[in-house]
Design an enzyme around this catalytic site. Structure first.
Site, PDB file in Angstrom:
ATOM      1  N   GLY A   1       8.646   2.413   7.748  1.00 30.74           N
ATOM      2  CA  GLY A   1       8.427   1.047   7.279  1.00 30.74           C
ATOM      3  C   GLY A   1       7.581   0.989   6.031  1.00 30.74           C
TER       4      GLY A   1
ATOM      5  CG  LEU B   1      -1.978  -1.090   1.267  1.00 38.43           C
ATOM      6  CD1 LEU B   1      -2.655  -1.133   2.630  1.00 38.43           C
ATOM      7  CD2 LEU B   1      -3.010  -0.864   0.170  1.00 38.43           C
ATOM      8  N   GLY B   2       2.006   1.197   0.558  1.00 40.42           N
ATOM      9  CA  GLY B   2       2.854   2.387   0.537  1.00 40.42           C
ATOM     10  C   GLY B   2       4.092   2.238   1.392  1.00 40.42           C
ATOM     11  CG  HIS B   3       7.702   2.054   0.049  1.00 36.95           C
ATOM     12  ND1 HIS B   3       8.669   1.114   0.264  1.00 36.95           N
ATOM     13  CD2 HIS B   3       7.039   1.657  -1.050  1.00 36.95           C
ATOM     14  CE1 HIS B   3       8.602   0.189  -0.679  1.00 36.95           C
ATOM     15  NE2 HIS B   3       7.618   0.501  -1.492  1.00 36.95           N
ATOM     16  N   GLY B   4       6.635   4.267   3.975  1.00 34.71           N
ATOM     17  CA  GLY B   4       6.750   5.457   4.821  1.00 34.71           C
ATOM     18  C   GLY B   4       8.174   5.617   5.286  1.00 34.71           C
TER      19      GLY B   4
ATOM     20  CG  ASP C   1       3.758  11.063  12.288  1.00 38.72           C
ATOM     21  OD1 ASP C   1       4.071  12.147  11.759  1.00 38.72           O
ATOM     22  OD2 ASP C   1       4.121   9.954  11.836  1.00 38.72           O
TER      23      ASP C   1
HETATM   24  P1  ATP Z   1       5.398   7.854   8.121  1.00 40.49           P
HETATM   25  O1  ATP Z   1       6.277   6.679   8.025  1.00 40.49           O
HETATM   26  O2  ATP Z   1       6.124   9.096   8.462  1.00 40.49           O
HETATM   27  O3  ATP Z   1       4.188   7.597   8.993  1.00 40.49           O
HETATM   28  P2  ATP Z   1       3.557   7.618   5.956  1.00 40.49           P
HETATM   29  O4  ATP Z   1       2.363   7.853   6.841  1.00 40.49           O
HETATM   30  O5  ATP Z   1       3.473   8.215   4.595  1.00 40.49           O
HETATM   31  O6  ATP Z   1       4.857   8.149   6.640  1.00 40.49           O
HETATM   32  P3  ATP Z   1       3.180   4.778   6.350  1.00 40.49           P
HETATM   33  O7  ATP Z   1       2.501   5.041   7.643  1.00 40.49           O
HETATM   34  O8  ATP Z   1       4.222   3.735   6.312  1.00 40.49           O
HETATM   35  O9  ATP Z   1       3.850   6.095   5.771  1.00 40.49           O
HETATM   36  O10 ATP Z   1       2.069   4.431   5.287  1.00 40.49           O
HETATM   37  C1  ATP Z   1       2.383   4.286   3.941  1.00 40.49           C
HETATM   38  C2  ATP Z   1       1.108   4.411   3.123  1.00 40.49           C
HETATM   39  O11 ATP Z   1       0.301   3.249   3.338  1.00 40.49           O
HETATM   40  C3  ATP Z   1       0.222   5.578   3.562  1.00 40.49           C
HETATM   41  O12 ATP Z   1       0.585   6.739   2.878  1.00 40.49           O
HETATM   42  C4  ATP Z   1      -1.160   5.095   3.199  1.00 40.49           C
HETATM   43  O13 ATP Z   1      -1.471   5.527   1.892  1.00 40.49           O
HETATM   44  C5  ATP Z   1      -1.056   3.586   3.259  1.00 40.49           C
HETATM   45  N1  ATP Z   1      -1.735   3.079   4.471  1.00 40.49           N
HETATM   46  C6  ATP Z   1      -1.265   3.110   5.728  1.00 40.49           C
HETATM   47  N2  ATP Z   1      -2.115   2.535   6.591  1.00 40.49           N
HETATM   48  C7  ATP Z   1      -3.184   2.134   5.858  1.00 40.49           C
HETATM   49  C8  ATP Z   1      -4.441   1.473   6.160  1.00 40.49           C
HETATM   50  N3  ATP Z   1      -4.745   1.132   7.419  1.00 40.49           N
HETATM   51  N4  ATP Z   1      -5.291   1.247   5.152  1.00 40.49           N
HETATM   52  C9  ATP Z   1      -4.986   1.605   3.884  1.00 40.49           C
HETATM   53  N5  ATP Z   1      -3.835   2.226   3.530  1.00 40.49           N
HETATM   54  C10 ATP Z   1      -2.944   2.488   4.492  1.00 40.49           C
END
Ligand code: ATP
Ligand code: MG
Length: 449
Positions: free
Chosen positions: A176, A170-173, A282
């Site tokens: 993680g 779904l995505g990289h943050g 956050d």
């Molecule tokens: P950070 O690591 O600083 O929190 P972030 O919020 O962009 O940055 P992640 O929390 O790793 O990164 O999330 C990555 C992506 O995954 C998000 O941008 C979101 O689009 C998707 N995502 C996260 N949690 C969910 C969820 N519960 N349901 C659907 N998509 C999600």
């Protein structure tokens, strides 16, 4: 261009040409290692030697960025990397970190539409639509703990890589990667956040007890449901509700009619957390999730101090939504959340990061926020929304949140009574948000076609 030599043994070394090293993700390297080992090896980290021949471990995006930086700095054209063999999960997780959370009533009823096509899910993960997916499939097969039987509550007790099937990334943050998975037993879709982390026994114990508070958070309709957590290799996996609209950072400019309702939900979610003495820490558009039912939910709130601190140990980046007092190193308070809320609402109203001169730098920084962003937050006048484009209520709401002096920002009660978020009781909030989202999703899919 750089040549990366993957060193398995003296006899077995594979060369990998990387045309633009800046463009690769950590998971791309793991995938390359996996491919080079003919899929026999599951690795979650690797090492390289610095100029003093010391072995440096690469465990996440930031470490990778530092490695690429090192190569450029030393004008290295060939770099040898050493995959780190996974330790036996049982050995590594000797304190058995596993937190089972009772799913709330929202998540217990699984509708037919939640049931995915298992076969296509399996095919998808085996063939790997993208590079990360193959690695992930492997990552989800390494645990030997099997799911327990019974109702969903008990099944959650057995959360492990083996009880989940990977569907997509779904995505990289910064900390993680988030995957969409299906819980094999209940057929429920979940989002799983995988964070590379090394924990001592005591830290695991603390996280375990702190995460239990999430049981209480499941009672709020404005926070994502949390199903549990487990440790595998050097990663913690946090299992939560899957939100099919994803996060609000993807949608650019959100019309005020919708934003107003989104904002009301976010404020209500924050008030709920604050009432439990939890500071989010956050707040940003990527941590505000939506679904096609028109629900808006907060995720990634700092419920476990130990987890926040452990992630901070490996995470060298900073947060572009950080309040000025946080840049100065003062403690987090709810006022810091309110600043981040103001920046987030401003960004969602205009479609870009509120300090325009920095927006492009943040986009290209891949998580590591440049110093000048922090300087700007501290030194520049707070951003303001133009009155000719937005209602006075919205402009005033953002202005109130973005006061540099934390104590001048509105307190939670005043915030929730602000005219911008004051909506009539019989307003069809869910419908308005759901309609907007379905339009945006169908527009995105028609563009893809
Ligand atoms: P950070 O690591 O600083 O929190 P972030 O919020 O962009 O940055 P992640 O929390 O790793 O990164 O999330 C990555 C992506 O995954 C998000 O941008 C979101 O689009 C998707 N995502 C996260 N949690 C969910 C969820 N519960 N349901 C659907 N998509 C999600
Ligand atoms: Mg997040």
């Amino acid at each position: 261009m750089i040549l990366i030599r993957i060193f398995f043994t003296e006899e077995n070394q594979i060369d990998w040409m990387v045309p633009s090293p800046e463009g690769i993700y950590f998971d791309d390297v793991l995938e390359a290692i996996c491919q080079a080992s003919e899929r026999k090896l599951v690795v979650t980290s690797f090492e390289y030697k610095d100029e003093e021949e010391d072995l440096i471990t690469v465990r996440n995006e930031q470490d990778l960025k530092a490695m690429i930086h090192f190569c450029h700095g030393q004008a290295i054209e060939k770099l040898v990397i050493y995959p780190k063999a996974c330790k036996n999960p049982g050995k590594r997780n000797k304190f058995g970190l596993k937190v089972a959370i009772t799913p709330s009533k929202h998540s217990q009823g699984i509708s037919q539409s939640d049931l995915p096509n298992r076969q296509s899910a399996m095919n998808n993960s085996m063939t790997g639509g993208n590079q990360a997916s193959v690695v992930t499939q492997n990552a989800f097969q390494t645990d030997s703990v099997s799911a327990s039987h019974g109702n969903i509550v008990n099944e959650m007790d057995g959360l492990s890589n083996l009880s989940l099937t990977y569907l997509e990334t779904l995505g990289h943050g910064n900390s993680g990667v988030v995957y969409k998975v299906i819980h094999n037993k209940s057929k429920m879709h979940m989002a799983v956040k995988s964070i590379p982390i090394d924990l001592t026994g005591r830290e695991q114990e603390r996280i375990k007890s702190e995460l239990k508070i999430l049981n209480e958070c499941n009672s709020s309709p404005q926070t994502v449901d949390f199903y549990g957590a487990y440790l595998n290799e050097n990663r913690i996996f946090l299992c939560m509700e899957f939100m099919d609209g994803g996060s609000l950072d993807r949608y650019g400019k959100i019309p005020e009619l919708v934003l107003k309702r989104v904002c009301r939900r976010v404020v209500s979610g924050l008030r709920f957390l604050w009432s439990k003495k939890i500071i989010h820490r956050d707040v940003k558009p990527s941590n505000i999730l939506v679904n096609t039912k028109g629900q808006v939910k907060l995720c990634d709130f700092g419920v476990s101090r130990q987890l926040v601190n452990s992630i901070a140990k490996t995470y060298i980046g900073t947060n572009a939504y950080m309040a000025p007092e946080r840049v100065h190193g003062l403690e987090y308070t709810i006022h810091s959340d309110i600043w981040s809320l103001g920046l987030s609402i401003s960004e969602m109203a205009t479609g870009s990061y509120p300090y325009p001169e920095l927006a492009s730098k943040i986009k290209s920084s891949r998580g590591v926020i440049p110093m000048e962003v922090l300087q700007c937050i501290v030194n520049a006048a707070p951003p303001q929304l133009p009155t000719h484009c937005f209602s006075l209520e919205l402009v005033d709401f953002v202005r109130g949140c973005l006061q540099k002096d934390a104590s001048s920002r509105p307190n939670p009660d005043i915030l929730s009574l602000h005219a911008f978020v004051n909506i009539e009781m019989n307003d069809h909030e869910d419908v308005i948000i759901a309609n907007w989202l379905s339009q945006r999703l169908s527009f995105a899919s028609s563009k893809r076609c």
